[in-house]
Design a protein around this motif. Structure first.
Motif, PDB file in Angstrom:
ATOM      1  N   THR A 128      45.847  -5.027  11.355  1.00 24.60           N
ATOM      2  CA  THR A 128      44.873  -4.017  11.766  1.00 24.60           C
ATOM      3  C   THR A 128      44.985  -2.812  10.848  1.00 24.60           C
ATOM      4  O   THR A 128      46.088  -2.348  10.537  1.00 24.60           O
ATOM      5  CB  THR A 128      45.117  -3.567  13.217  1.00 24.60           C
ATOM      6  N   PHE A 129      43.817  -2.308  10.394  1.00 22.66           N
ATOM      7  CA  PHE A 129      43.775  -1.185   9.461  1.00 22.66           C
ATOM      8  C   PHE A 129      42.827  -0.111  10.008  1.00 22.66           C
ATOM      9  O   PHE A 129      41.901  -0.421  10.761  1.00 22.66           O
ATOM     10  CB  PHE A 129      43.280  -1.639   8.088  1.00 22.66           C
ATOM     11  N   PRO A 130      43.040   1.144   9.630  1.00 19.41           N
ATOM     12  CA  PRO A 130      42.120   2.198  10.065  1.00 19.41           C
ATOM     13  C   PRO A 130      40.774   2.077   9.357  1.00 19.41           C
ATOM     14  O   PRO A 130      40.688   1.602   8.226  1.00 19.41           O
ATOM     15  CB  PRO A 130      42.840   3.486   9.669  1.00 19.41           C
ATOM     16  N   HIS A 131      39.736   2.505  10.042  1.00 17.00           N
ATOM     17  CA  HIS A 131      38.380   2.476   9.493  1.00 17.00           C
ATOM     18  C   HIS A 131      37.654   3.732   9.957  1.00 17.00           C
ATOM     19  O   HIS A 131      37.793   4.152  11.116  1.00 17.00           O
ATOM     20  CB  HIS A 131      37.633   1.232   9.988  1.00 17.00           C
ATOM     21  N   ALA A 132      36.911   4.363   9.065  1.00 15.27           N
ATOM     22  CA  ALA A 132      36.211   5.613   9.398  1.00 15.27           C
ATOM     23  C   ALA A 132      35.137   5.352  10.440  1.00 15.27           C
ATOM     24  O   ALA A 132      34.173   4.629  10.179  1.00 15.27           O
ATOM     25  CB  ALA A 132      35.595   6.216   8.141  1.00 15.27           C
ATOM     26  N   LYS A 133      35.310   5.930  11.626  1.00 18.57           N
ATOM     27  CA  LYS A 133      34.361   5.663  12.707  1.00 18.57           C
ATOM     28  C   LYS A 133      32.999   6.310  12.457  1.00 18.57           C
ATOM     29  O   LYS A 133      32.029   6.002  13.152  1.00 18.57           O
ATOM     30  CB  LYS A 133      34.933   6.121  14.047  1.00 18.57           C
ATOM     31  N   GLU A 134      32.919   7.187  11.463  1.00 18.67           N
ATOM     32  CA  GLU A 134      31.622   7.774  11.104  1.00 18.67           C
ATOM     33  C   GLU A 134      30.743   6.781  10.350  1.00 18.67           C
ATOM     34  O   GLU A 134      29.545   7.001  10.188  1.00 18.67           O
ATOM     35  CB  GLU A 134      31.825   9.024  10.232  1.00 18.67           C
ATOM     36  N   SER A 135      31.366   5.702   9.889  1.00 17.06           N
ATOM     37  CA  SER A 135      30.648   4.735   9.046  1.00 17.06           C
ATOM     38  C   SER A 135      29.871   3.719   9.888  1.00 17.06           C
ATOM     39  O   SER A 135      30.451   2.968  10.663  1.00 17.06           O
ATOM     40  CB  SER A 135      31.632   3.995   8.136  1.00 17.06           C
ATOM     41  N   TYR A 136      28.562   3.705   9.689  1.00 18.15           N
ATOM     42  CA  TYR A 136      27.687   2.740  10.331  1.00 18.15           C
ATOM     43  C   TYR A 136      27.594   1.530   9.396  1.00 18.15           C
ATOM     44  O   TYR A 136      26.673   1.400   8.592  1.00 18.15           O
ATOM     45  CB  TYR A 136      26.312   3.377  10.565  1.00 18.15           C
ATOM     46  N   THR A 137      28.578   0.656   9.493  1.00 19.86           N
ATOM     47  CA  THR A 137      28.792  -0.397   8.504  1.00 19.86           C
ATOM     48  C   THR A 137      27.640  -1.395   8.455  1.00 19.86           C
ATOM     49  O   THR A 137      27.278  -2.006   9.450  1.00 19.86           O
ATOM     50  CB  THR A 137      30.093  -1.165   8.813  1.00 19.86           C
ATOM     51  N   GLN A 138      27.094  -1.556   7.243  1.00 25.27           N
ATOM     52  CA  GLN A 138      26.004  -2.498   7.009  1.00 25.27           C
ATOM     53  C   GLN A 138      26.392  -3.587   6.001  1.00 25.27           C
ATOM     54  O   GLN A 138      25.867  -4.688   6.041  1.00 25.27           O
ATOM     55  CB  GLN A 138      24.758  -1.762   6.506  1.00 25.27           C
ATOM     56  N   GLY A 139      27.281  -3.251   5.087  1.00 26.00           N
ATOM     57  CA  GLY A 139      27.744  -4.214   4.095  1.00 26.00           C
ATOM     58  C   GLY A 139      29.197  -3.943   3.776  1.00 26.00           C
ATOM     59  O   GLY A 139      29.627  -2.783   3.728  1.00 26.00           O
ATOM     60  N   LEU A 140      29.993  -5.008   3.570  1.00 21.14           N
ATOM     61  CA  LEU A 140      31.423  -4.865   3.313  1.00 21.14           C
ATOM     62  C   LEU A 140      31.824  -5.879   2.252  1.00 21.14           C
ATOM     63  O   LEU A 140      31.465  -7.056   2.352  1.00 21.14           O
ATOM     64  CB  LEU A 140      32.204  -5.102   4.604  1.00 21.14           C
ATOM     65  N   GLU A 141      32.572  -5.417   1.233  1.00 21.69           N
ATOM     66  CA  GLU A 141      32.996  -6.297   0.141  1.00 21.69           C
ATOM     67  C   GLU A 141      34.434  -5.998  -0.251  1.00 21.69           C
ATOM     68  O   GLU A 141      34.834  -4.825  -0.312  1.00 21.69           O
ATOM     69  CB  GLU A 141      32.107  -6.092  -1.090  1.00 21.69           C
ATOM     70  N   PHE A 142      35.196  -7.052  -0.519  1.00 22.98           N
ATOM     71  CA  PHE A 142      36.558  -6.912  -1.042  1.00 22.98           C
ATOM     72  C   PHE A 142      36.527  -7.343  -2.496  1.00 22.98           C
ATOM     73  O   PHE A 142      36.112  -8.449  -2.822  1.00 22.98           O
ATOM     74  CB  PHE A 142      37.534  -7.789  -0.247  1.00 22.98           C
ATOM     75  N   HIS A 143      36.987  -6.446  -3.390  1.00 18.36           N
ATOM     76  CA  HIS A 143      36.960  -6.746  -4.823  1.00 18.36           C
ATOM     77  C   HIS A 143      38.127  -6.056  -5.516  1.00 18.36           C
ATOM     78  O   HIS A 143      38.262  -4.832  -5.469  1.00 18.36           O
ATOM     79  CB  HIS A 143      35.637  -6.268  -5.439  1.00 18.36           C
ATOM     80  N   GLY A 312      38.785   1.811  19.781  1.00 23.44           N
ATOM     81  CA  GLY A 312      38.849   3.023  20.586  1.00 23.44           C
ATOM     82  C   GLY A 312      37.618   3.883  20.473  1.00 23.44           C
ATOM     83  O   GLY A 312      37.418   4.802  21.271  1.00 23.44           O
ATOM     84  N   SER A 313      36.745   3.611  19.487  1.00 23.51           N
ATOM     85  CA  SER A 313      35.597   4.481  19.248  1.00 23.51           C
ATOM     86  C   SER A 313      34.314   4.002  19.889  1.00 23.51           C
ATOM     87  O   SER A 313      33.279   4.646  19.788  1.00 23.51           O
ATOM     88  CB  SER A 313      35.358   4.594  17.730  1.00 23.51           C
ATOM     89  N   ILE A 314      34.355   2.843  20.556  1.00 27.00           N
ATOM     90  CA  ILE A 314      33.139   2.267  21.105  1.00 27.00           C
ATOM     91  C   ILE A 314      32.584   3.119  22.252  1.00 27.00           C
ATOM     92  O   ILE A 314      33.318   3.545  23.136  1.00 27.00           O
ATOM     93  CB  ILE A 314      33.393   0.831  21.607  1.00 27.00           C
TER      94      ILE A 314
END
Length: 352
Positions: A128-143, A312-314
């Protein structure tokens, strides 16, 4: 009346009757299939015939499926055909009728579904990693050990480079407030980002984050998800279609339709290429759909509904759903997150 004038009138009458021959035939016959048109299965046998509505006698009929000839029959004799098509979804059945010097073409739409039931998967959380809850995630890429993210909403849309371990945003470029950012993919050291209703995509240099170009959509309705297999780019638009884009020009070169064993499916949002399959989030469903890009068949569904309990942000916002799939192909690690989620997860999936 002169004889020459009479000949002209008679010739015109014959011409008009000849021009109407095709129309007469189309009103005199209809295509009949012995099984429901909206739920045919690949691999099953169907019988195709014509139902007469008048007394016109046919010489022959030629049948085509998506412009490929599948058989011909004399008169009203039925045709038996085994469905064995590579691409599933909507198909155009065409019958070309011949009666003396008359010809006509009849069309009927079939829906070809998968013969296999999708495999059900569940998951376990690996990290589990932290993620910015302000981000309305639409696309995600690992590179190359970094996460890249496209975040949406008008006035808040941006492209991000994020540190996986800490969730720290390392780079950010904001879009004009008139754009709603959507899917994201990385190809040839370029970041390719969609917008939602603006029918515009953007290209960025992956190192500098400098915008280097843009492209417009073709026939696709909107911009939703984006992924690539190293050669072609795949784009969803909210419909049942997954569009194939040229990797150089980003022009739409074709599409396939997504189906399971029950119906045509749609609303595929974030896309990710994982070991030859397309993993897709379905809008407002906390799951991953595993799609075979060769056929359009849904081969599996990953149930991730319980993952939201870890967030926790839901809030009660119905839009704060699972959306974001990234795959580290080198280490075979799968990451997921959601819109306004405060966590990002590495998960392992397995059959239920």
């Amino acid at each position: 009346m002169r004889i020459s004038n009479l000949l002209v009138i008679l010739s015109l009458g014959i011409f008009l009757v000849s021009c109407g021959n095709g129309k007469d035939l189309t009103k005199s016959f209809s295509i009949v299939v012995d099984k429901p048109l909206e739920s045919l299965k690949n691999g099953e046998n169907i019988t195709i015939s014509l139902k007469p509505k008048g007394d016109i006698v046919l010489d022959s009929v030629v049948y085509q499926l998506d412009n490929t000839r599948i058989g011909s029959q004399p008169g009203l004799e039925a045709l038996s055909y085994t469905l064995n098509e590579q691409k599933l979804g909507k198909k155009q059945l065409q019958a070309t009728l011949y009666a003396g010097d008359k010809t006509a073409v009849l069309n009927e739409t079939l829906i070809l579904l998968s013969s296999e039931t999708p495999v059900l998967y569940t998951y376990e959380i690996v990290n589990t990693f932290p993620h910015a809850k302000e981000s309305y995630t639409q696309g995600l890429e690992f590179h190359k050990d970094s996460l890249y993210e496209s975040i949406g909403e008008y006035g808040k849309s941006a492209l991000l480079k994020t540190d996986l371990q800490s969730g720290t945003i390392l780079k950010r470029i904001d879009l004009d407030k008139t754009y709603f950012a959507e899917g994201l993919t990385v190809l040839n050291e370029k970041l390719i980002q969609l917008t939602w209703r603006e029918k515009m995509g953007f290209i960025y240099d992956i190192d500098s984050f400098k915008k280097t170009g843009s492209f417009q959509y073709g026939q696709s309705k909107e911009g939703w998800g984006l992924c690539n297999d190293g050669k072609n780019i795949y784009k969803s638009d909210g419909t049942e279609k997954i569009w194939i884009l040229d990797p150089e020009t980003y022009a739409e070169t074709g599409y396939f339709e997504v189906v399971d064993n029950k119906k045509v499916r749609s609303k595929f949002n974030e896309l990710e290429w994982v070991e030859g399959k397309i993993y897709a989030n379905s809008y407002q469903f906390d799951s991953i759909t595993i799609i075979n890009p060769e056929t359009g068949a849904i081969e599996g569904v990953v149930d991730l509904r319980s993952l939201k309990k870890q967030i926790g942000s839901i809030t009660d916002d119905a839009n704060e759903v699972l959306n974001g799939i990234a795959y580290d192909s080198k280490n075979q690690k799968l990451y997921v997150t959601g819109k306004h989620w405060d966590k990002l997860f590495e998960i392992r999936i397995f059959k239920k």
